[in-house]
Design an enzyme around this catalytic site. Structure first.
Site, PDB file in Angstrom:
ATOM      1  N   ALA A  67       0.877  -1.182   0.000  1.00 54.99           N
ATOM      2  CA  ALA A  67       0.000   0.000   0.000  1.00 54.99           C
ATOM      3  C   ALA A  67       0.910   1.226   0.000  1.00 54.99           C
ATOM      4  O   ALA A  67       0.971   1.990   0.957  1.00 54.99           O
ATOM      5  CB  ALA A  67      -0.910  -0.003   1.219  1.00 54.99           C
ATOM      6  N   ILE A  68       1.674   1.345  -1.090  1.00 51.70           N
ATOM      7  CA  ILE A  68       2.627   2.454  -1.182  1.00 51.70           C
ATOM      8  C   ILE A  68       1.861   3.774  -1.314  1.00 51.70           C
ATOM      9  O   ILE A  68       2.238   4.778  -0.724  1.00 51.70           O
ATOM     10  CB  ILE A  68       3.575   2.279  -2.412  1.00 51.70           C
ATOM     11  N   GLY A  69       0.783   3.757  -2.080  1.00 50.80           N
ATOM     12  CA  GLY A  69      -0.008   4.986  -2.249  1.00 50.80           C
ATOM     13  C   GLY A  69       0.613   5.954  -3.248  1.00 50.80           C
ATOM     14  O   GLY A  69       0.515   7.171  -3.108  1.00 50.80           O
ATOM     15  N   ASN A 124      -2.130   4.504 -15.417  1.00 49.76           N
ATOM     16  CA  ASN A 124      -2.464   3.740 -14.215  1.00 49.76           C
ATOM     17  C   ASN A 124      -3.785   4.264 -13.676  1.00 49.76           C
ATOM     18  O   ASN A 124      -3.821   5.226 -12.913  1.00 49.76           O
ATOM     19  CB  ASN A 124      -1.338   3.871 -13.178  1.00 49.76           C
ATOM     20  N   CYS A 127      -4.748   1.798  -9.521  1.00 50.38           N
ATOM     21  CA  CYS A 127      -4.043   1.597  -8.247  1.00 50.38           C
ATOM     22  C   CYS A 127      -5.075   1.455  -7.136  1.00 50.38           C
ATOM     23  O   CYS A 127      -5.869   2.369  -6.907  1.00 50.38           O
ATOM     24  CB  CYS A 127      -3.118   2.770  -7.940  1.00 50.38           C
ATOM     25  N   LYS A 168      -3.719   0.479 -18.070  1.00 54.43           N
ATOM     26  CA  LYS A 168      -3.520  -0.607 -17.102  1.00 54.43           C
ATOM     27  C   LYS A 168      -4.800  -0.865 -16.309  1.00 54.43           C
ATOM     28  O   LYS A 168      -5.310   0.014 -15.608  1.00 54.43           O
ATOM     29  CB  LYS A 168      -2.374  -0.267 -16.150  1.00 54.43           C
ATOM     30  N   THR A 196      -2.803  -4.842  -8.948  1.00 52.14           N
ATOM     31  CA  THR A 196      -2.941  -5.728  -7.778  1.00 52.14           C
ATOM     32  C   THR A 196      -4.406  -5.924  -7.356  1.00 52.14           C
ATOM     33  O   THR A 196      -5.276  -5.103  -7.658  1.00 52.14           O
ATOM     34  CB  THR A 196      -2.161  -5.142  -6.588  1.00 52.14           C
ATOM     35  N   GLY A 268       6.751  -8.133 -12.055  1.00 51.13           N
ATOM     36  CA  GLY A 268       6.678  -7.212 -10.927  1.00 51.13           C
ATOM     37  C   GLY A 268       7.382  -7.747  -9.686  1.00 51.13           C
ATOM     38  O   GLY A 268       8.597  -7.625  -9.538  1.00 51.13           O
TER      39      GLY A 268
HETATM   40  C1  LIG Z   1       5.602  -2.585  -4.244  1.00 51.90           C
HETATM   41  C2  LIG Z   1       4.733  -2.458  -5.460  1.00 51.90           C
HETATM   42  C3  LIG Z   1       4.515  -1.194  -6.002  1.00 51.90           C
HETATM   43  C4  LIG Z   1       3.708  -1.040  -7.131  1.00 51.90           C
HETATM   44  N1  LIG Z   1       3.522   0.202  -7.674  1.00 51.90           N
HETATM   45  C5  LIG Z   1       2.815   0.343  -8.819  1.00 51.90           C
HETATM   46  C6  LIG Z   1       2.706   1.612  -9.443  1.00 51.90           C
HETATM   47  O1  LIG Z   1       3.266   2.612  -9.028  1.00 51.90           O
HETATM   48  N2  LIG Z   1       1.957   1.678 -10.575  1.00 51.90           N
HETATM   49  C7  LIG Z   1       1.326   0.590 -11.129  1.00 51.90           C
HETATM   50  O2  LIG Z   1       0.677   0.706 -12.182  1.00 51.90           O
HETATM   51  N3  LIG Z   1       1.448  -0.627 -10.561  1.00 51.90           N
HETATM   52  C8  LIG Z   1       2.164  -0.779  -9.428  1.00 51.90           C
HETATM   53  N4  LIG Z   1       2.308  -2.026  -8.857  1.00 51.90           N
HETATM   54  C9  LIG Z   1       1.625  -3.190  -9.480  1.00 51.90           C
HETATM   55  C10 LIG Z   1       2.559  -3.957 -10.400  1.00 51.90           C
HETATM   56  O3  LIG Z   1       3.014  -3.165 -11.462  1.00 51.90           O
HETATM   57  C11 LIG Z   1       1.854  -5.231 -10.949  1.00 51.90           C
HETATM   58  O4  LIG Z   1       0.730  -4.833 -11.728  1.00 51.90           O
HETATM   59  C12 LIG Z   1       1.369  -6.156  -9.863  1.00 51.90           C
HETATM   60  O5  LIG Z   1       2.302  -6.202  -8.796  1.00 51.90           O
HETATM   61  C13 LIG Z   1       1.114  -7.584 -10.370  1.00 51.90           C
HETATM   62  O6  LIG Z   1       2.272  -8.156 -10.915  1.00 51.90           O
HETATM   63  P1  LIG Z   1       3.275  -9.123 -10.063  1.00 51.90           P
HETATM   64  O7  LIG Z   1       2.422 -10.183  -9.436  1.00 51.90           O
HETATM   65  O8  LIG Z   1       4.251  -9.641 -11.065  1.00 51.90           O
HETATM   66  O9  LIG Z   1       3.918  -8.267  -9.031  1.00 51.90           O
HETATM   67  C14 LIG Z   1       3.107  -2.193  -7.726  1.00 51.90           C
HETATM   68  C15 LIG Z   1       3.343  -3.453  -7.168  1.00 51.90           C
HETATM   69  C16 LIG Z   1       4.146  -3.606  -6.063  1.00 51.90           C
HETATM   70  C17 LIG Z   1       4.382  -4.993  -5.513  1.00 51.90           C
END
Ligand SMILES: Cc1cc2nc3c(=O)[nH]c(=O)nc-3n(C[C@H](O)[C@H](O)[C@H](O)COP(=O)(O)O)c2cc1C
Length: 312
Positions: A67-69, A124, A127, A168, A196, A268
Site C-alpha cells: 500500500a505504497i499509495g 495507471n 491503483c 492498465k 494488484t 513485478g
Molecule cells: C511494491 C509495489 C509497487 C507497485 N507500484 C505500482 C505503481 O506505481 N503503478 C502501477 O501501475 N502498478 C504498481 N504495482 C503493481 C505492479 O506493477 C503489478 O501490476 C502487480 O504487482 C502484479 O504483478 P506481479 O504479481 O508480477 O507483481 C506495484 C506493485 C508492487 C508490488
C-alpha cells in the site's frame, strides 16, 4: 523475439512492471538494462505524493501486499532528475502516469509528449491504494472500475499524444472485458492487466492490520491463475495487444500468459526476489522457442489448444 506494441518496437516481450523497478537506475548494478524489452517507470503524478502511512508492505503466502499509495516526487522532478538517465539506456521507456482527475492526466500526457526519448505512456487508472481521490466515479471507486470513466480518461490522453498508450486495468471488477473494450474504443494502443488485487492481513497478537493503510494490493504467484484467466478472456474480445501481468516468476509463467493471448508480459514482484529475473525469462522463452522449433515469438501468442479442452 521482436514484438510491436503500438508504435514501440521491443527486442523481446519482457517488460518490468510499474512500481517494482523504480526508475531503473536503482537496478543498474544488478541487471543489464539492455536485456529488458521495455522499462515501465514507477507511476508519477502531477504533484509530489508522500504516499500512505507505514508499514506499506508485508509478505503473505504466495505473494505480498503493498500500500505504497503512489509515493513519487511529481512530474517536474521526474523530468529533471530521472529522465536524463532513462533517456541514455537505449531500452524503450514507458512512463506510468496517474491523475486525480481527467485534467491531470491530460497535463501529464501533454508534458511527456514533448520528450522524444519516451516511447509510450501507461495509464495507471487501477491503483487500489488511492481510491476515491477526486474522482466522480460511482461509489468513489477506481477509474478502472467504471467503463465510462475509463473511456473519458483514455480519450483525453489520446487527444494530446500520438505516443503509444497502454491502459492498465484493475482485476477488482466483475467484468474486466467491458473495461478493456472501453479502453480500446477510446483509442488505447494496448491494455496491460492486471494491477494488484485488493487484500488485507492482520497481526493476531496485536490485532492490528499489517498495513498502515489497513488494505493493500496483493501481487505475486498467488494471483497468477486469476490474472491468466483475465488475460485469456480479454484477449479473445479485443483487437489491440494485451500485456499480461500478475505473478510471473519465470519463463514458464511468461509463456503461459503468451499462450493465453498476451503479446508481451510484465514482471513485478519477482524483481524483489531476484533482480536479474527478466534476463533469465528472456533466455527461457528463447530456449522454449528453439525446443519447439517455433520461429517467431508471435506464433505462440494466443496459440492455445482448446480443441479437446483440458490436458491429459
Ligand atoms: C511494491 C509495489 C509497487 C507497485 N507500484 C505500482 C505503481 O506505481 N503503478 C502501477 O501501475 N502498478 C504498481 N504495482 C503493481 C505492479 O506493477 C503489478 O501490476 C502487480 O504487482 C502484479 O504483478 P506481479 O504479481 O508480477 O507483481 C506495484 C506493485 C508492487 C508490488
Amino acid at each position: 523475439m521482436n514484438i510491436k506494441i503500438g508504435k514501440i518496437k521491443l527486442k523481446n516481450p519482457v517488460m518490468v512492471a510499474s512500481g517494482t523497478f523504480g526508475y531503473a537506475q536503482e537496478f543498474e548494478k544488478l541487471v543489464n538494462l539492455k536485456d529488458i524489452g521495455a522499462i515501465i517507470t514507477k507511476t508519477i503524478t502531477l504533484n509530489p505524493k508522500v504516499g500512505n502511512p507505514m508499514p506499506r508492505i508485508c509478505e503473505t503466502s504466495g505473494g505480498m501486499l503493498n500500500a505504497i499509495g503512489l509515493q513519487n516526487e511529481g512530474i517536474d522532478n521526474f523530468i529533471k532528475e530521472k529522465m536524463p538517465y532513462l533517456s541514455k539506456i537505449g531500452t524503450p521507456i514507458i512512463v506510468s502516469i496517474s491523475g486525480n482527475n481527467i485534467d491531470e492526466f491530460f497535463i501529464l500526457a501533454r508534458r511527456l509528449d514533448k520528450i522524444k526519448s519516451i516511447s509510450g505512456l501507461e495509464l495507471n487508472i487501477s491503483c487500489p491504494n488511492i481510491r476515491g481521490e477526486g474522482w466522480s466515479v460511482k461509489g468513489g471507486g477506481l477509474v478502472a472500475q467504471d467503463s465510462k470513466a475509463t473511456y473519458e480518461v483514455v480519450k483525453a490522453v489520446r487527444k494530446i499524444t500520438d505516443k503509444t498508450i497502454i491502459t492498465k486495468l484493475s482485476p477488482n471488477v466483475t467484468d474486466i472485458v467491458e473495461i478493456a473494450k472501453a479502453s480500446e474504443n477510446a483509442g488505447s494502443d494496448a491494455v496491460s492487466l492486471v494491477n494488484t488485487f485488493l487484500g488485507m492481513a492482520i497481526d493476531i497478537n496485536t490485532r492490528k492490520p499489517r498495513l498502515g493503510n489497513i488494505t493493500g494490493g496483493l501481487s505475486g504467484p498467488c494471483i497468477k491463475p486469476i490474472a491468466l484467466r483475465m488475460v485469456y478472456e480479454v484477449s479473445k474480445n479485443i483487437n489491440i495487444p494485451v500485456i499480461g501481468v500478475g505473478g510471473i516468476m519465470n519463463a514458464y509463467d511468461a509463456i503461459e500468459f503468451m499462450l493465453a493471448g498476451a503479446m508481451a508480459i510484465q514482471v513485478g514482484t519477482a524483481n524483489f526476489i531476484e533482480p536479474g529475473v527478466c534476463g533469465k525469462i528472456v533466455k527461457g522463452i528463447e530456449d522454449y522457442l528453439k525446443k519447439h522449433k517455433i520461429e517467431k515469438i508471435e506464433d505462440i501468442v494466443g496459440n492455445l489448444d482448446i480443441k479437446g479442452k483440458g490436458a491429459e
